[in-house]
Design a protein around this motif. Structure first.
Motif, short mmCIF file in Angstrom:
data_model
loop_
_atom_site.label_atom_id
_atom_site.label_comp_id
_atom_site.label_asym_id
_atom_site.label_seq_id
_atom_site.Cartn_x
_atom_site.Cartn_y
_atom_site.Cartn_z
N SER A 48 0.84 -1.21 0.00
CA SER A 48 0.00 0.00 0.00
C SER A 48 0.87 1.25 0.00
O SER A 48 0.60 2.22 -0.72
N LEU A 49 1.93 1.22 0.80
CA LEU A 49 2.85 2.37 0.87
C LEU A 49 3.42 2.68 -0.51
O LEU A 49 3.47 3.83 -0.94
N LEU A 50 3.84 1.62 -1.21
CA LEU A 50 4.45 1.82 -2.52
C LEU A 50 3.43 2.22 -3.57
O LEU A 50 3.77 2.80 -4.61
N THR A 51 2.16 1.91 -3.30
CA THR A 51 1.09 2.27 -4.23
C THR A 51 0.71 3.75 -4.10
O THR A 51 0.12 4.33 -5.00
N ARG A 52 1.03 4.33 -2.96
CA ARG A 52 0.66 5.73 -2.74
C ARG A 52 1.27 6.65 -3.80
O ARG A 52 2.34 6.38 -4.33
N ASP A 53 0.60 7.73 -4.06
CA ASP A 53 1.08 8.74 -5.00
C ASP A 53 2.44 9.26 -4.52
O ASP A 53 2.55 9.74 -3.39
N PRO A 54 3.48 9.13 -5.33
CA PRO A 54 4.80 9.63 -4.90
C PRO A 54 4.77 11.10 -4.49
O PRO A 54 5.60 11.54 -3.69
N ALA A 55 3.81 11.85 -4.98
CA ALA A 55 3.74 13.27 -4.58
C ALA A 55 3.28 13.43 -3.13
O ALA A 55 3.44 14.50 -2.55
N SER A 56 2.73 12.36 -2.55
CA SER A 56 2.20 12.48 -1.18
C SER A 56 3.30 12.38 -0.13
O SER A 56 3.11 12.79 1.00
N TYR A 57 4.45 11.81 -0.48
CA TYR A 57 5.55 11.73 0.47
C TYR A 57 6.84 11.54 -0.31
O TYR A 57 6.93 10.69 -1.19
N MET A 123 14.26 -2.14 4.54
CA MET A 123 13.34 -3.27 4.70
C MET A 123 13.02 -3.50 6.18
O MET A 123 11.87 -3.78 6.53
N ARG A 124 14.03 -3.38 7.03
CA ARG A 124 13.77 -3.55 8.46
C ARG A 124 12.79 -2.47 8.95
O ARG A 124 11.84 -2.77 9.68
N ASN A 125 13.03 -1.23 8.53
CA ASN A 125 12.12 -0.15 8.95
C ASN A 125 10.70 -0.42 8.48
O ASN A 125 9.74 -0.28 9.24
N HIS A 126 10.54 -0.82 7.23
CA HIS A 126 9.19 -1.03 6.70
C HIS A 126 8.52 -2.23 7.35
O HIS A 126 7.31 -2.24 7.55
N CYS A 127 9.30 -3.23 7.69
CA CYS A 127 8.73 -4.38 8.39
C CYS A 127 8.18 -3.95 9.75
O CYS A 127 7.06 -4.31 10.12
N ILE A 128 8.96 -3.15 10.48
CA ILE A 128 8.50 -2.70 11.80
C ILE A 128 7.28 -1.78 11.65
O ILE A 128 6.31 -1.88 12.42
N GLU A 129 7.30 -0.92 10.64
CA GLU A 129 6.13 -0.07 10.42
C GLU A 129 4.91 -0.92 10.07
O GLU A 129 3.80 -0.66 10.53
N TRP A 137 -3.21 1.84 8.02
CA TRP A 137 -2.20 1.82 6.96
C TRP A 137 -2.06 0.41 6.38
O TRP A 137 -1.13 0.12 5.65
N ARG A 138 -2.95 -0.50 6.78
CA ARG A 138 -3.14 -1.82 6.16
C ARG A 138 -2.18 -2.90 6.65
O ARG A 138 -2.22 -4.02 6.17
#
Lengths: 171, 546
Positions: A48-57, A123-129, A137-138
Motif C-alpha cells: 500500500s505504501l508503494l502504491t501511494r502517489d509519490p507526490a504524497s511523500y 526493509m527492516r524499517n518497513h517491516c516494523i512499520e 495503513w493496512r
C-alpha cells in the motif's frame, strides 16, 4: 485535515509480494505464542505504501526503485545460491542467513551498484512499520501486534489461528 | 491597522513570540505577530497516528525541500532534518514534550560551579541571576499551566518560600515507586517533574487522558499547554494584537543603528513587502534567528553572529528488569504508555574524585514505551551495548521482554561546551522554499561533552543494575551532531558589547530596537530542557523594555 488514505495494495506483483513476505517473516518471526510480521500482514502495508502517489511523500519514489531492484537481485542471488527456487522458496533460516550478509554489506551475487546496508535498513524499517503502525495503513492486521504487546492497552494473549505451513509467508 | 504602524512587530508565534504578544499587549502596546505557518486546530492532530505524524513527519519541514545543511567531521555538506521545527501558530510548543524544569544558579553562574573549564571552551557567566528570573519563572508557570510540586528533593530547582505550582503533579507512573526506592538506596532523590500538562482542569482546559502520544504529536484534547492555548488568546483578547499567518519574514530592516521594520512575503514566489515598527522581537528558534541576522547584515564587529552554536549533550540508556512485571497497575497510576513523571538532578553538579567533570546535567525518566511510541522504539531496539538495532530472533526476544518485564528509559540532558567554531552560516547554494539561503551548521561536540554523557549514563546504569536491571540500550553522545531540538547560542547576550551580540535586554548591540527571544540569546547551554527559561526571559525582557 492533512490526512491521506492508504490505497489498496497494487504496486507489487504476486512474485514480489512473496519475496518481500519471506524477508519480513525473517526480520520479525512469529512463534507459537507471539505474532510476527506474517501474522500482521506487514507486506500489505508495504504494498500500500508503494502504491501511494509519490507526490504524497518524498521518499516513495525512491522506495519503489529500491524494492524493484533489490527484490529482483535478492531473488536471483537466492536462486543461484541454492539451485532451486528464489527467495520465496527459502526457509526462514536461509532467509535469515541471507539478510545477515545483506546487513553487513557482504551478500554475494548482487549488483555492485546496490547499497546493501541501505536495502537492509529500509526493509527492516518497513517491516516494523507494517507491524506496529495504525492498522489503517493496512498492516498490523486487526491490531494484532498492539494487542499482543500491550501498546495501547493491556497485553492480550496471542493464539495462532493456523499452522505456519498454512499461513506460509502471508500472501 | 494596515495604515498605522504597530508599536512592535513580533516575528514568530511560538514560546517567545506569543509570550511577548501577551506581555506587550497587557502593557497597552499594539503588536503585529508575523507567523510563517497557519493555524492548526485539534482536528489537525487526529487521529493519533505514529506513522503519519512521526515516521512520515506530517507537521515538520521535510529534508528533501526544506533542510538545514550540516558539515560534519568529513567536511562534506549534507542535508539534515529539522525535526524540532513546527511552522504553525504556537510553533514547536504545539508538539513539545512540555517538560519544563527551570535553569538554576549552576547554569547561570557557571564559572562558580566549573573549576576546570577546558581551555578551548568559552564558558561565561550569564549577566542575570536566578533571583532576577524567579518572579518570571513563577508567572510563566502559572500562565502556561505547569503541573508540579515545589520542594520535593534537595537537588530540585530552588523555589521562593511559600511558592507552589498552580496544579499538583501528574499522577504517578506505575514505575515511579520502584524507581524512587532504587534511587534512594544510592542516595539520589528523583522528583515528580514539572510539565505544562494539566493534572486537573485548569485555564478552561481538561486534564490529561494519558493517551500515549506526547512529544512530536499535537494534543487533540488541549490538556497540554502551548502558545496557542495560553498566550495567544490572552493577547488577542486585548484587541491590541494582530496575528498574521503565512507571513514569512525575509529580512530585518535597519538604518543608522536602529531597526525600522521587516520585509516579508506571503507567498514563496511573491514580492517582498515592508512593514514598519520601532521595535522588532524575533523568536523563530536559534538557528533561524542567526540565519535572519546574517541575511539582514546586522553589523557584527566581533565576528560573533552565528557562533557559539550549542546543542545540549544528550545520552540515552534503556534497562529491563528480569522478574519485574510490566508497569500496568491500574487506574490509580499512569498506564505504561503515559508520559512519565520523574526527573533526576543529582548529577547536576558532579563531585567525584574519579573524574574532572564538574558541571553535569539531568535525566528525564520514562518507561521505554512511555513517550516513545512503538515504531520509533522498536526501530532502535537493542539487546545490549553492542547489539543495536536488532532483528529476527533477537527482535522477538526484545519484544517479549518489553511485553513481560518492567523497564526504564533515561534521557540525559547535559551542559555542552561552547566553542567559537560551532556555528551557523548561510549556505552558498541551497535555498528554502521561500527563496532564502538555508542555514549551514558546523558542529562537533567537545571531548568534555562526550565524557560527560558516558559518565552520566554509566552512573545511572550502575544504580539501576544494583536494583536488578540489565542494560539493553546504551547510546551516549556522538561527536557529530547534525541537529537536535535543544539548541542555543549563536546570538550570545552579555553586558560587554565587545564579547556579545545582544545586551541584557536581548537587544542587538548594533541595531537598537531589535530583540531576540528564542534561545539564541543563551550565553551557554545550561543543562535542562530550555523552554521555561526562554519563556521566563521573554516575560522579563517585555516587562522591562521602555
Amino acid at each position: 485535515m492533512r490526512l491521506l488514505n492508504a490505497p489498496e495494495p497494487g504496486f507489487l506483483n504476486s512474485e514480489q509480494r512473496a519475496q518481500a513476505a519471506a524477508i519480513f517473516d525473517a526480520l520479525l518471526p512469529g512463534s507459537s505464542d507471539a505474532p510476527g510480521a506474517t501474522d500482521a500482514g506487514a507486506v500489505d502495508y508495504l504494498d500500500s505504501l508503494l502504491t501511494r502517489d509519490p507526490a504524497s511523500y518524498y521518499e516513495i519514489q525512491g522506495w519503489r526503485d529500491l524494492y524493484t531492484q533489490a527484490l529482483a537481485a535478492l531473488d536471483e542471488a537466492a536462486r543461484q545460491a541454492n539451485g532451486r527456487g528464489g527467495l520465496a522458496a527459502l526457509g526462514r533460516e536461509e532467509v535469515t542467513a541471507l539478510l545477515g550478509q545483506l546487513q553487513r554489506g557482504e551478500a554475494d551475487g548482487l549488483p555492485d551498484g546496490l547499497d546493501q546496508r541501505r536495502v537492509f535498513t529500509t526493509m527492516r524499517n518497513h517491516c516494523i512499520e507494517g507491524c506496529f503502525a495504525d492498522p489503517r495503513w493496512r498492516g498490523n492486521r486487526d491490531a494484532v501486534m498492539w494487542r499482543w504487546l500491550g501498546s495501547h492497552g493491556p497485553a492480550e494473549e496471542f493464539e495462532r489461528g493456523h499452522s505456519e505451513a498454512e499461513v506460509g509467508h502471508g500472501v | 491597522m494596515a495604515s498605522e504602524q504597530p508599536d512592535a512587530i513580533i516575528v514568530g508565534s511560538g514560546a517567545g513570540g506569543a509570550t511577548a504578544a501577551r506581555v506587550l499587549t497587557a502593557r497597552g502596546m499594539r503588536v503585529t505577530v508575523l507567523e510563517k505557518g497557519d493555524w492548526a486546530t485539534a482536528e489537525d492532530f487526529l487521529p493519533l497516528d505514529e506513522l503519519h505524524f512521526h515516521t512520515q513527519k506530517a507537521l515538520i519541514p521535510h529534508v528533501n525541500d526544506d533542510p538545514n545543511i550540516y558539515v560534519g567531521i568529513d567536511g562534506t555538506p549534507k542535508p539534515s532534518e529539522r525535526w524540532w521545527i513546527a511552522n504553525m501558530v504556537g510553533g514547536s510548543t504545539m508538539i513539545w514534550d512540555a517538560n519544563l524544569p527551570r535553569y538554576t544558579p549552576e547554569d547561570m553562574a557557571i564559572t562558580q560551579y566549573m573549576p576546570d573549564i577546558p581551555e578551548d571552551a568559552s564558558m561565561v557567566d550569564w549577566p542575570w541571576t536566578y533571583e532576577e528570573f524567579l518572579p518570571y519563572f513563577e508567572r510563566a508557570e502559572h500562565e502556561w499551566g505547569v503541573s508540579g510540586k515545589a520542594n520535593q528533593a534537595p537537588a530540585q530547582e530552588p523555589m521562593s518560600p511559600g511558592y507552589e505550582y498552580p496544579m499538583p503533579p501528574l499522577r504517578l507512573h506505575a514505575a515511579t515507586e520502584f524507581l524512587m526506592e532504587a534511587f534512594g538506596k544510592a542516595g539520589w532523590q528523583p522528583y515528580l517533574g514539572p510539565r505544562a500538562i494539566n493534572s486537573q482542569v485548569y485555564d478552561s482546559r481538561p486534564a490529561c487522558s494519558f493517551c500515549g502520544f506526547n512529544q512530536f504529536y499535537g494534543c487533540a484534547l488541549n490538556a497540554r499547554g502551548n502558545a496557542a492555548n495560553t498566550m495567544i488568546p490572552r493577547a488577542l483578547s486585548t484587541g491590541r494584537c494582530e496575528l498574521l499567518t503565512r507571513h514569512c519574514v525575509t529580512r530585518l530592516v535597519h538604518e543608522g543603528g536602529s531597526v525600522t521594520g521587516v520585509m516579508y512575503k506571503t507567498e514563496p514566489d511573491g514580492e517582498e513587502q515592508f512593514m514598519g515598527a520601532p521595535r522588532v522581537f524575533v523568536s523563530v528558534q536559534t538557528i533561524e534567528s542567526a540565519r535572519l541576522f546574517l541575511l539582514s547584515e546586522i553589523p557584527d564587529p566581533n565576528d560573533m553572529i552565528g557562533h557559539y552554536l550549542i546543542y545540549h549533550v544528550k545520552g540515552n540508556a534503556d534497562l529491563t528488569f528480569p522478574g519485574k512485571p510490566v508497569w500496568d497497575f491500574g487506574p490509580a497510576y499512569q498506564p505504561r504508555t503515559g508520559i512519565g513523571s520523574l526527573q533526576v538532578r543529582d548529577l547536576y553538579t558532579i563531585d567525584d574524585p574519579n573524574t574532572n567533570l564538574s558541571k553535569g546535567g539531568k535525566f528525564s525518566v520514562y518507561d521505554p514505551l512511555t513517550t516513545t511510541t512503538p515504531i520509533r522504539l522498536i526501530k532502535q531496539a537493542s539487546m545490549g551495548r553492542d547489539r543495536m538495532n536488532v532483528w529476527g530472533d533477537d527482535l522477538a526476544e526484545y519484544l517479549g521482554e518489553l511485553r513481560e518485564q518492567g523497564g526504564v528509559s533515561f534521557s540525559f540532558t547535559g551542559e555542552a561546551m561552547s566553542v567559537h567554531d560551532n556555528r551557523v552560516e548561510l549556505d552558498p547554494e541551497r535555498k528554502d522554499p521561500w527563496g532564502m539561503p538555508v542555514a549551514r551548521t558546523y558542529y562537533r561536540h567537545h571531548p568534555y561533552d562526550l565524557d560527560l554523557s558516558r559518565y552520566a549514563l554509566e552512573r545511572v546504569c550502575q544504580v539501576m543494575s544494583d536494583a536488578g536491571g540489565e542494560v539493553r540500550r546504551f547510546d551516549p553522545q556522538a561527536e557529530e551532531n547534525p541537529g537536535y531540538g535543544h539548541v542555543q547560542g549563536t546570538l550570545r547576550a552579555g553586558s560587554d558589547p565587545d564579547s556579545s551580540v545582544l545586551d541584557e535586554l536581548c537587544q542587538s548591540h548594533t541595531v537598537k530596537g531589535l530583540h531576540v527571544l528564542d534561545a539564541a540569546w543563551m550565553p551557554t547551554s545550561g543543562a535542562s530542557n530550555p523552554t521555561i527559561t526562554l519563556i521566563a526571559n521573554a516575560y522579563r525582557v517585555c516587562e522591562e523594555v521602555q
